[in-house]
Design a protein around this motif. Structure first.
Motif, short mmCIF file in Angstrom:
data_model
loop_
_atom_site.label_atom_id
_atom_site.label_comp_id
_atom_site.label_asym_id
_atom_site.label_seq_id
_atom_site.Cartn_x
_atom_site.Cartn_y
_atom_site.Cartn_z
N ILE A 75 0.87 -1.18 0.00
CA ILE A 75 0.00 0.00 0.00
C ILE A 75 0.90 1.22 0.00
CG2 ILE A 75 -1.84 1.25 1.21
CD1 ILE A 75 -2.69 -1.47 0.16
N PRO A 76 0.77 2.13 -1.02
CA PRO A 76 -0.11 2.08 -2.19
C PRO A 76 0.27 0.92 -3.13
CG PRO A 76 0.81 4.29 -1.86
CD PRO A 76 1.59 3.37 -1.00
N VAL A 77 -0.69 0.54 -3.98
CA VAL A 77 -0.48 -0.54 -4.92
C VAL A 77 0.61 -0.11 -5.92
CG1 VAL A 77 -1.55 -1.99 -6.69
CG2 VAL A 77 -2.87 -1.29 -4.67
N PRO A 78 1.58 -0.98 -6.20
CA PRO A 78 2.68 -0.60 -7.12
C PRO A 78 2.18 -0.10 -8.46
CG PRO A 78 3.22 -2.64 -5.99
CD PRO A 78 1.79 -2.32 -5.62
N SER A 79 2.78 0.99 -8.91
CA SER A 79 2.43 1.61 -10.19
C SER A 79 3.64 2.40 -10.66
CB SER A 79 1.22 2.52 -10.04
OG SER A 79 1.52 3.62 -9.18
N MET A 80 3.48 3.13 -11.75
CA MET A 80 4.57 3.92 -12.29
C MET A 80 5.09 4.93 -11.27
SD MET A 80 4.59 6.18 -15.78
CE MET A 80 6.06 7.00 -16.39
N GLY A 81 4.19 5.49 -10.45
CA GLY A 81 4.58 6.49 -9.46
C GLY A 81 4.84 5.94 -8.08
N ASN A 82 4.60 4.65 -7.85
CA ASN A 82 4.80 4.04 -6.54
C ASN A 82 5.48 2.68 -6.74
OD1 ASN A 82 3.25 5.88 -4.58
ND2 ASN A 82 1.72 5.48 -6.16
N THR A 83 6.79 2.69 -6.71
CA THR A 83 7.55 1.47 -7.05
C THR A 83 8.25 0.87 -5.83
OG1 THR A 83 9.43 2.86 -7.68
CG2 THR A 83 7.93 2.17 -9.44
N HIS A 84 7.95 1.34 -4.62
CA HIS A 84 8.63 0.80 -3.45
C HIS A 84 8.33 -0.69 -3.29
CE1 HIS A 84 10.05 4.69 -2.47
NE2 HIS A 84 8.88 5.18 -2.08
N GLU A 116 -3.62 5.59 -4.32
CA GLU A 116 -2.58 6.52 -4.78
C GLU A 116 -3.00 7.96 -4.53
OE1 GLU A 116 0.05 7.49 -8.81
OE2 GLU A 116 -1.36 5.81 -8.78
N GLU A 117 -4.28 8.25 -4.73
CA GLU A 117 -4.77 9.61 -4.47
C GLU A 117 -4.69 9.94 -2.98
OE1 GLU A 117 -8.86 12.25 -5.12
OE2 GLU A 117 -8.62 10.31 -6.10
N VAL A 118 -5.03 8.99 -2.14
CA VAL A 118 -4.93 9.22 -0.69
C VAL A 118 -3.47 9.45 -0.30
CG1 VAL A 118 -5.31 8.22 1.60
CG2 VAL A 118 -7.00 7.87 -0.22
N GLN A 156 4.37 8.04 3.49
CA GLN A 156 3.77 9.36 3.50
C GLN A 156 2.25 9.24 3.65
OE1 GLN A 156 4.42 11.56 -0.09
NE2 GLN A 156 3.53 13.45 0.68
N ASN A 157 1.65 10.08 4.50
CA ASN A 157 0.20 10.06 4.76
C ASN A 157 -0.27 8.67 5.20
OD1 ASN A 157 -0.28 12.81 4.07
ND2 ASN A 157 -0.22 12.26 1.88
N VAL A 158 0.51 8.10 6.14
CA VAL A 158 0.20 6.74 6.57
C VAL A 158 -1.16 6.66 7.28
CG1 VAL A 158 1.50 7.04 8.73
CG2 VAL A 158 1.07 4.74 7.85
N GLU A 159 -1.52 7.65 8.06
CA GLU A 159 -2.78 7.57 8.81
C GLU A 159 -4.00 7.62 7.89
OE1 GLU A 159 -3.76 6.86 12.01
OE2 GLU A 159 -1.71 6.09 11.91
N PRO A 160 -4.07 8.54 6.94
CA PRO A 160 -5.20 8.49 6.00
C PRO A 160 -5.26 7.17 5.23
CG PRO A 160 -4.11 10.62 5.86
CD PRO A 160 -3.26 9.76 6.73
N LEU A 161 -4.12 6.66 4.85
CA LEU A 161 -4.10 5.37 4.14
C LEU A 161 -4.60 4.25 5.05
CD1 LEU A 161 -0.73 5.60 2.18
CD2 LEU A 161 -2.98 5.25 1.16
N GLU A 184 2.86 -4.83 12.87
CA GLU A 184 3.85 -5.88 13.06
C GLU A 184 5.19 -5.34 12.59
OE1 GLU A 184 4.54 -10.62 11.98
OE2 GLU A 184 2.57 -9.67 11.74
N LEU A 185 6.12 -5.23 13.55
CA LEU A 185 7.40 -4.57 13.28
C LEU A 185 7.14 -3.16 12.76
CD1 LEU A 185 9.56 -7.49 11.78
CD2 LEU A 185 9.45 -6.67 14.13
N ASP A 186 7.57 -2.86 11.54
CA ASP A 186 7.47 -1.48 11.04
C ASP A 186 6.42 -1.33 9.95
OD1 ASP A 186 8.90 -3.05 9.33
OD2 ASP A 186 10.44 -1.57 8.85
N VAL A 187 5.40 -2.18 9.97
CA VAL A 187 4.34 -2.09 8.97
C VAL A 187 2.98 -2.36 9.63
CG1 VAL A 187 5.85 -2.86 7.08
CG2 VAL A 187 4.44 -4.53 8.31
N TRP A 188 1.93 -1.92 8.95
CA TRP A 188 0.57 -2.34 9.26
C TRP A 188 0.21 -3.50 8.33
CZ3 TRP A 188 -2.41 -0.75 13.28
CH2 TRP A 188 -2.03 0.41 13.94
#
Length: 631
Positions: A504-513, A558-560, A596-601, A615-619
């Motif tokens: 989260i966010p779902v992988p895309s051209m702008g979110n490749t982590h 992605e918008e959130v 970024q913007n983890v709480e709204p997500l 769990e550890l460093d993720v939801w």
């Protein structure tokens, strides 16, 4: 004219004290004959060592060391933290390359199919032959990837791509085209560290890995006078096949440039055709047969296999250089200013011209000075033609459209419909590099009363032209680390072999982590989405676009992530989200706490699938009960 076999290149006379053995450029190519006034080599005769007491091998090692140091200087900021730093502005390409490097590990260790993968964009998958999967680079790098990770392999490839390309051109130039070591070094330097190469270095190691191109060009020229054209054609086929698995677009450019160059030579001296057509035809035929046999199946997968596409998106096909770009220094050079280059190139990863005023004027001056030489006129025609094509469909000056460009007539032709036109500037770059080498070589062998003055002026001219575009370290920014939840293998308790982990966010051209997460595990888990080229809407054979099928949930999240605003959701959106999760066979959803913007997500995902847990460093949201089709 006297033809000399390719394997019997003459050797310059040697003085016992002051001269070193030098291989004179072979007279066995179309553009060079031993008796020609316009031959590539300088007149044979005694010459002094460039470095007194240094053998030719030591000279090569010294030049190669210089190129390697320059490449390390350019990549120095990435070397400080390969996993934690990435080029600013566009982070998608490095993540994609690292994913492909991890795929090479699976090919070698697990015998995985090399030309297609379902490890991202699951379940549709990705046609890797239709994307630049860099198998010829990734497979040799498998030991480095296994020991240090794909991020280190990435920076190694960038470093070796720059230094290797410069060294390859230096070796070919010094062995076959020029006599002065400085001339070969100047040509190799520019071909390896030009502004165009520096621009691509941050993102495209496949494009800057051009170390095979000088040898391909040389073998093509050898074919024009070869006495063993079948053998030489087969050697060329092996080089062509290897380059096809590095970058097909650069291979196509090389073929086009060789064709234009040879035609330019023949137009000036048609008599050469009678001696060249037979060995050239036989050699090209042998090359075509062997390379065609080796590449037949991979190319079938690329053009007719699953998730194949035909042609790039219209936006990329329209990428062209502004005329003013040829006179501005590149953003990553000593005299460059990124703000000054706005609108002169499609983006900062495609600065394929940017020679600066001084080098542009010097290139014109070299052509005027050496205009009587056939090879110089042919290089000028080749470089000029591809400079015009690099302007794209609409020719502009400082972002003001002037006229329609000739590229508009070619853009829809087969193969050319998959070309990014601004990259034709890479051919112009090589042409200028060769012109620089020839100019230095000609100046170095002039015999005026004061030779030292001439050589000093030559070195000063090189500095004047190249100093403003001298390479600087690539600009880097920090990027979030791969979560401990991934590196500690905690995900394995949730995700089965036919399930996906949904970042989260779902992988895309702008979110490749998420692609980097998968690469860090050598693709041990599948992910939906990603950054790649695929046919529109996932329909094989359609025109290409970036990304797979449109995802309503992916766009929502992605918008959130971008705006930080939590949307109001209804039952229809929840049902659609669950349908997509089932399509992806999702096992868990993973949201890093540093996102970024983890709480709204987090609130948005909880509205869709219910509460998660840290769990550890993720939801983490375990959605297996929601996506199990048997339930």
């Amino acid at each position: 004219m006297t033809a000399v076999p390719a394997e019997a290149a003459p050797v310059a006379p040697v003085e016992t004290v002051t001269a070193a053995p030098v291989d004179v450029p072979s007279a066995a190519v179309l553009v060079v004959d031993a008796d020609d006034d316009d031959a590539v080599s300088a007149p044979a005769g005694p010459r002094r060592r460039w470095w007194t007491g240094w053998t030719r091998r030591r000279q090569h090692l010294a030049v190669g060391g210089l190129f390697l140091l320059a490449a390390l200087w350019v990549t120095s900021r990435i070397w400080l933290d390969p996993a934690g730093r990435v080029a600013s502005l566009y982070t998608g390409d490095p993540a994609q390359v690292q994913f492909f490097l991890a795929h090479s590990v699976r090919v070698v260790l697990h015998g995985e199919y090399p030309f297609f993968t379902e490890q991202f964009n699951y379940p549709d998958g990705v046609n890797l032959m239709a994307n630049t999967a860099v198998l010829a680079l990734g497979i040799p790098m498998v030991p480095v990837t296994l020991l240090f990770g794909p991020a280190v392999s990435f920076v190694v490839l960038v470093t070796l791509g720059l230094a290797g390309t410069a060294m390859a051109w230096y070796l070919v130039l010094s062995r076959h085209f020029v006599r002065a070591p400085l001339a070969a070094a100047a040509g190799g330097w520019f071909c390896g560290f030009s502004p165009a190469m520096l621009s691509h270095a941050s993102w495209h190691p496949n494009i800057i890995s051009q170390f095979l191109l000088p040898f391909i060009v040389w073998r093509v020229l050898v074919l024009t006078r070869s006495r063993r054209p079948v053998r030489d054609g087969l050697l060329l086929a092996l080089l062509v096949t290897a380059q096809a698995f590095i970058n097909e677009e650069i291979l196509l450019f090389t073929a086009m440039a060789c064709g234009v160059f040879l035609l330019a030579v023949l137009a000036q001296e048609p008599a050469r055709w009678s001696a060249a057509w037979r060995p050239l035809g036989i050699g090209v035929a042998a090359c075509t047969v062997l390379a065609g046999a080796l590449l037949a199946y991979p190319l079938y997968v690329q053009f007719a296999g699953p998730m194949a596409y035909h042609g790039l998106s219209d936006a990329v096909q329209d990428y062209g250089n502004d005329i003013a770009a040829f006179f501005a220094p590149g953003s990553t050079t000593l005299g460059g200013n990124p703000r000054a280059n706005i609108n002169l190139a499609p983006n900062y990863s495609e600065e394929n011209a940017f020679f600066g005023w001084s080098l542009s004027l010097l290139a014109v001056a070299v052509v005027v000075w050496l205009r009587r030489e056939v090879i110089v006129r042919a290089l000028a025609v080749t470089g000029g033609l591809f400079a015009v094509l690099s302007l794209g469909e609409r020719i502009s000056w400082w972002d003001r459209e002037l006229v329609t460009g000739p590229w508009q007539l070619l853009v829809h032709l087969p193969l050319l419909d998959a070309v990014v036109p601004t990259r034709f500037g890479l051919i112009t770059t090589v042409a200028i590099g060769l012109l620089l080498a020839l100019a230095v070589d000609r100046a170095w062998v002039l015999r005026p009363a004061d030779r030292r003055t001439v050589r000093t002026l030559t070195a000063a001219g090189l500095a004047f032209a190249l100093l403003p575009i001298a390479p600087m370290p690539l600009r880097m920014v920090s990027r979030p680390p791969v979560p401990d939840f991934i590196t500690a293998d905690r995900w394995r308790t949730y995700v089965g072999p036919d399930q996906t982990l949904v970042p989260i966010p779902v992988p895309s051209m702008g979110n490749t982590h998420g692609m980097r997460w998968a690469a860090a595990t050598n693709l041990d888990f599948k992910i939906p989405g990603g950054y790649f080229l695929a046919p529109r809407n996932g329909n094989t054979g359609d025109p290409g676009r970036f990304g797979g099928r449109p995802s309503g949930v992916g766009q929502l999240l992605e918008e959130v992530a971008t705006t930080g605003r939590t949307p109001k959701l209804d039952d229809r959106q929840r049902r659609r989200f669950l349908d997509e999760l089932r399509h992806w066979r999702a096992a868990i959803l993973v949201l890093p706490t540093r996102q970024q913007n983890v709480e709204p997500l987090r609130r948005t995902v909880e509205e869709l699938v219910g509460p998660g847990r840290q769990e550890l460093d993720v939801w983490v949201w375990d959605v297996r009960t929601l996506t199990d089709r048997s339930v």
